[in-house]
Design an enzyme around this catalytic site. Sequence first.
Site, short mmCIF file in Angstrom:
data_model
loop_
_atom_site.label_atom_id
_atom_site.label_comp_id
_atom_site.label_asym_id
_atom_site.label_seq_id
_atom_site.Cartn_x
_atom_site.Cartn_y
_atom_site.Cartn_z
N SER A 54 52.11 49.66 36.93
CA SER A 54 53.40 49.14 36.53
C SER A 54 54.23 50.30 35.97
O SER A 54 53.72 51.09 35.18
CB SER A 54 53.23 48.05 35.47
OG SER A 54 54.48 47.51 35.09
N ARG A 114 56.59 35.36 26.92
CA ARG A 114 57.15 34.64 25.78
C ARG A 114 56.32 33.41 25.39
O ARG A 114 56.79 32.58 24.62
CB ARG A 114 58.59 34.22 26.10
CG ARG A 114 59.53 35.40 26.30
CD ARG A 114 60.97 34.94 26.49
NE ARG A 114 61.85 36.08 26.65
CZ ARG A 114 62.16 36.66 27.81
NH1 ARG A 114 61.63 36.17 28.92
NH2 ARG A 114 62.96 37.68 27.87
N ARG A 126 51.82 51.32 31.77
CA ARG A 126 52.72 52.47 31.80
C ARG A 126 51.92 53.72 32.17
O ARG A 126 50.76 53.85 31.80
CB ARG A 126 53.38 52.69 30.44
CG ARG A 126 54.37 51.62 30.02
CD ARG A 126 55.74 51.86 30.63
NE ARG A 126 56.69 50.80 30.28
CZ ARG A 126 57.97 50.81 30.62
NH1 ARG A 126 58.46 51.82 31.32
NH2 ARG A 126 58.76 49.80 30.30
N TYR A 148 51.67 41.23 24.94
CA TYR A 148 52.51 40.04 24.83
C TYR A 148 52.05 39.20 23.65
O TYR A 148 50.98 38.58 23.70
CB TYR A 148 52.48 39.22 26.12
CG TYR A 148 53.09 39.92 27.33
CD1 TYR A 148 53.86 41.08 27.19
CD2 TYR A 148 52.92 39.41 28.61
CE1 TYR A 148 54.41 41.71 28.29
CE2 TYR A 148 53.48 40.03 29.72
CZ TYR A 148 54.22 41.19 29.55
OH TYR A 148 54.78 41.80 30.64
N GLY A 206 60.63 34.90 33.60
CA GLY A 206 60.18 34.74 32.23
C GLY A 206 60.33 33.35 31.67
O GLY A 206 59.84 33.08 30.57
#
Length: 277
Positions: free
Chosen positions: A142, A3, A113, A37, A241
């Site tokens: 991941s 974020r 992924r 991100y 986060g």
Amino acid sequence: MMRLHEAPDLHAPARLADWIEARLDAGLDWFDHADIYGDTRGEALFGAALRARPGLAARVRVVTKASIVTPERDASPLRVKHYDSSPAYLGRAIEAALQRLGVERLDHFLLHRPSPLMDAEATGRALDDAITAGKIGAAGVSNFLPAQWQRLQAAMHQRLSVHQLQLSLDHTQPLFDGSYDALVGDGLVPLAWSPLGGGRVCSGVAGALLERLAAERGATPAGLALAWLRALPGRPRPVIGSLRAERIATLQADAALELDRPSWYALLEAARGHEVA
């Protein structure tokens, strides 16, 4: 750092450099990124801060991830979200991340992924080559299933280092389907993303019990939820986060609490809605 692009008060390089340095001084030196991100903005903002403070890059340890192609970044006419773990794509992703972050090496580079189209031999060779070249310190995965990372590992000379998976009181499935045992057994360090379930762990029956047990220990419910995770074999590293300094410090302290076995299982029972068999 997911974020970071949404936190304008940290966008000035000097301000973000101060924030990073404060985390390092508190003993937190791992920073988790991904190219998606903020559509690369997170890495770019972080890199600008490192360039603004000479010497800071040598103190940070960077995790970043790639292989997800969002519709906006799909160059084909289809504009479809997909995964790409081809050597050419990963090579470009590693070089681009190094440039954006302004570091000489990515400490951990993860496949974000698993792709059904992954050529394990070709992908494994590309990761081995990146490690040999000094561009990444170690490779990991991941959101992979055991058979997926084991197929990749069998094609590599270097050892896969970490697995970043969804794991929390709100998402306990990996503890019961064999995937968590497999990653610990294979020597992968578990990195738990969404360790507070987006705040859901602090609601409902489990939230009420967390609040009571936390109050008894002088801790926060969220911090106790992290302590619950940390009690597992392999000591999962929660990937939090929050960017708020005071919350990070509180979670860091509370996550070190030791939970007795009955309390751990009581929280599990509350979260799942039934006792163990």
